[in-house]
Write a protein that holds these residues in place. Sequence first.
Motif, PDB file in Angstrom:
ATOM      1  N   UNK A 123       5.465   9.108 -16.879  1.00  0.00           N
ATOM      2  CA  UNK A 123       6.670   8.359 -16.429  1.00  0.00           C
ATOM      3  C   UNK A 123       6.993   8.126 -15.053  1.00  0.00           C
ATOM      4  N   UNK A 124       7.308   6.552 -14.979  1.00  0.00           N
ATOM      5  CA  UNK A 124       6.956   6.402 -13.632  1.00  0.00           C
ATOM      6  C   UNK A 124       8.856   6.790 -13.186  1.00  0.00           C
ATOM      7  N   UNK A 125       8.584   7.333 -12.256  1.00  0.00           N
ATOM      8  CA  UNK A 125       9.717   7.731 -11.258  1.00  0.00           C
ATOM      9  C   UNK A 125       9.827   6.970 -10.475  1.00  0.00           C
ATOM     10  N   UNK A 126       9.214   6.742  -9.441  1.00  0.00           N
ATOM     11  CA  UNK A 126       9.170   6.198  -7.899  1.00  0.00           C
ATOM     12  C   UNK A 126       8.169   4.808  -8.276  1.00  0.00           C
ATOM     13  N   UNK A 127       9.183   3.074  -7.678  1.00  0.00           N
ATOM     14  CA  UNK A 127       8.487   2.375  -7.422  1.00  0.00           C
ATOM     15  C   UNK A 127       7.605   1.993  -5.693  1.00  0.00           C
ATOM     16  N   UNK A 128       6.441   2.100  -5.530  1.00  0.00           N
ATOM     17  CA  UNK A 128       5.718   2.377  -4.167  1.00  0.00           C
ATOM     18  C   UNK A 128       5.591   1.116  -3.310  1.00  0.00           C
ATOM     19  N   UNK A 129       6.216  -0.275  -3.178  1.00  0.00           N
ATOM     20  CA  UNK A 129       5.919  -1.937  -2.510  1.00  0.00           C
ATOM     21  C   UNK A 129       4.802  -0.654  -1.436  1.00  0.00           C
ATOM     22  N   UNK A 130       3.091  -2.171  -1.580  1.00  0.00           N
ATOM     23  CA  UNK A 130       2.412  -1.435  -0.781  1.00  0.00           C
ATOM     24  C   UNK A 130       2.466  -3.091   0.387  1.00  0.00           C
ATOM     25  N   UNK A 131       1.813  -2.576   1.000  1.00  0.00           N
ATOM     26  CA  UNK A 131       2.340  -3.652   2.846  1.00  0.00           C
ATOM     27  C   UNK A 131       0.893  -3.888   3.272  1.00  0.00           C
ATOM     28  N   UNK A 132       0.073  -5.360   3.735  1.00  0.00           N
ATOM     29  CA  UNK A 132      -0.645  -4.817   4.394  1.00  0.00           C
ATOM     30  C   UNK A 132      -0.545  -4.698   6.018  1.00  0.00           C
ATOM     31  N   UNK A 133      -1.432  -4.102   6.411  1.00  0.00           N
ATOM     32  CA  UNK A 133      -0.731  -3.036   7.681  1.00  0.00           C
ATOM     33  C   UNK A 133      -1.755  -3.362   9.230  1.00  0.00           C
ATOM     34  N   UNK A 134      -1.213  -3.166  10.299  1.00  0.00           N
ATOM     35  CA  UNK A 134      -2.336  -2.985  10.960  1.00  0.00           C
ATOM     36  C   UNK A 134      -1.961  -2.480  12.239  1.00  0.00           C
ATOM     37  N   UNK A 135      -2.749  -1.847  13.464  1.00  0.00           N
ATOM     38  CA  UNK A 135      -2.164  -1.311  14.619  1.00  0.00           C
ATOM     39  C   UNK A 135      -1.491  -2.145  15.489  1.00  0.00           C
ATOM     40  N   UNK A 136      -0.239  -2.259  16.492  1.00  0.00           N
ATOM     41  CA  UNK A 136       0.215  -2.540  17.043  1.00  0.00           C
ATOM     42  C   UNK A 136      -0.896  -3.484  18.253  1.00  0.00           C
ATOM     43  N   UNK A 137      -2.106  -2.648  18.763  1.00  0.00           N
ATOM     44  CA  UNK A 137      -2.881  -3.407  19.148  1.00  0.00           C
ATOM     45  C   UNK A 137      -4.226  -4.581  18.616  1.00  0.00           C
ATOM     46  N   UNK A 138      -4.164  -4.313  17.442  1.00  0.00           N
ATOM     47  CA  UNK A 138      -4.689  -5.210  16.685  1.00  0.00           C
ATOM     48  C   UNK A 138      -4.757  -6.329  17.019  1.00  0.00           C
ATOM     49  N   UNK A 139      -5.713  -7.388  16.881  1.00  0.00           N
ATOM     50  CA  UNK A 139      -4.955  -8.724  17.155  1.00  0.00           C
ATOM     51  C   UNK A 139      -4.520  -9.306  16.104  1.00  0.00           C
ATOM     52  N   UNK A 140      -4.729  -8.823  14.656  1.00  0.00           N
ATOM     53  CA  UNK A 140      -4.059  -9.569  13.938  1.00  0.00           C
ATOM     54  C   UNK A 140      -2.612  -8.826  13.874  1.00  0.00           C
ATOM     55  N   UNK A 169       4.469   5.695  -9.052  1.00  0.00           N
ATOM     56  CA  UNK A 169       4.329   6.952  -8.395  1.00  0.00           C
ATOM     57  C   UNK A 169       5.340   7.557  -9.394  1.00  0.00           C
ATOM     58  N   UNK A 170       4.650   8.955 -10.317  1.00  0.00           N
ATOM     59  CA  UNK A 170       4.990   9.622 -11.315  1.00  0.00           C
ATOM     60  C   UNK A 170       4.524  10.726 -11.431  1.00  0.00           C
ATOM     61  N   UNK A 171       5.299  11.523 -12.531  1.00  0.00           N
ATOM     62  CA  UNK A 171       4.888  12.374 -13.724  1.00  0.00           C
ATOM     63  C   UNK A 171       3.946  12.132 -14.944  1.00  0.00           C
ATOM     64  N   UNK A 172       2.581  13.030 -14.842  1.00  0.00           N
ATOM     65  CA  UNK A 172       1.979  12.772 -15.580  1.00  0.00           C
ATOM     66  C   UNK A 172       1.512  14.252 -16.672  1.00  0.00           C
ATOM     67  N   UNK A 173       1.847  14.022 -18.113  1.00  0.00           N
ATOM     68  CA  UNK A 173       1.847  15.418 -19.029  1.00  0.00           C
ATOM     69  C   UNK A 173       1.570  15.163 -20.618  1.00  0.00           C
ATOM     70  N   UNK A 174       0.796  16.092 -20.623  1.00  0.00           N
ATOM     71  CA  UNK A 174      -0.702  16.266 -21.999  1.00  0.00           C
ATOM     72  C   UNK A 174       0.524  16.661 -23.029  1.00  0.00           C
TER      73      UNK A 174
END
Length: 291
Positions: free
Chosen positions: A159-176, A265-270
């Motif tokens: 059962x899906x409870x939350x949608x969780x978008x993912x982002x490419x991230x880097x540190x503020x000190x990184x050249x990227x 993200x969600x819940x799993x049941x048997x």
Amino acid sequence: MNTINLATFMTVMQTKSISAAAEKLCVTQPAVSKRIKSLEDEFGSKLFDGVGRGITPTSSAYELLPYAKKWLEEYETCKANLLYSKEVATGKLIIGTSHHIGLHHLPIVLKQFIQTYPAVQLEVQFMDSETAHKAVIEGLVSLAFLTLPPTFDRRLSYHTLWSDPLYFVTGVVSPLAKESDVSLLKLARCPAILPSADTFTSQITLAEFAKHSLHPYATMNTNPLESIRMLVSVGLGWSVLPETLINQDLVKIDMKDDVELSRHLGIVINPALTLSSSTQALLDVLGIKKA
């Protein structure tokens, strides 16, 4: 122990008559005699002597009487308690959860559950999503909150409870952090810090690179996303993180490619396991009526 036989014995002791007991129990006289004979065989003792057209309890019957009364009372108490537990959420409930969900999504759910069902003894076990998934299959936990796998197991209910978008991230000190229109190819050549390849979150990231025949250059693997956030923030590499973990020490990488990563993200049941009243109560709090 057959409680029907004991109840019949108690009735015969009260009425001092097979026929009267049969009438009171709404059964035939042979049925009463058979039940008494079954008890006599079980205990190896004669319980009633036939005297003329009547019966007389033996010393064994009088010795059995207080035990039979106690057993039947305890049986009824047990039956009542089990029925109560079925209707009212009580007892111990063990749930598994990933660290990320447990820290960022569950508090409000568990707070409502505890306030609504104070009689439930809740035990929360923190573990990786993959471990939690396996624990549900093996029946070690009643249910688990986790990152849902890319491929579902037919033995389980999801059962899906939350949608969780993912982002490419880097540190503020990184050249990227200062670059724009960064391609997947460029990322694949830069140091990355990702969860191990067998984790559900990493599989989502790797699958996106695989679409372009690429594989990221992971210099470090660690599963807790909070640990990854720290390592990325100090400039050790880039990673993929949910919005909830992006703080002032991180920046989203300006991607050139049209890449949208997301996990559920969600819940799993048997379904093979009988749902306890406390498990169903938690599902009710979540708005899930049936597993």
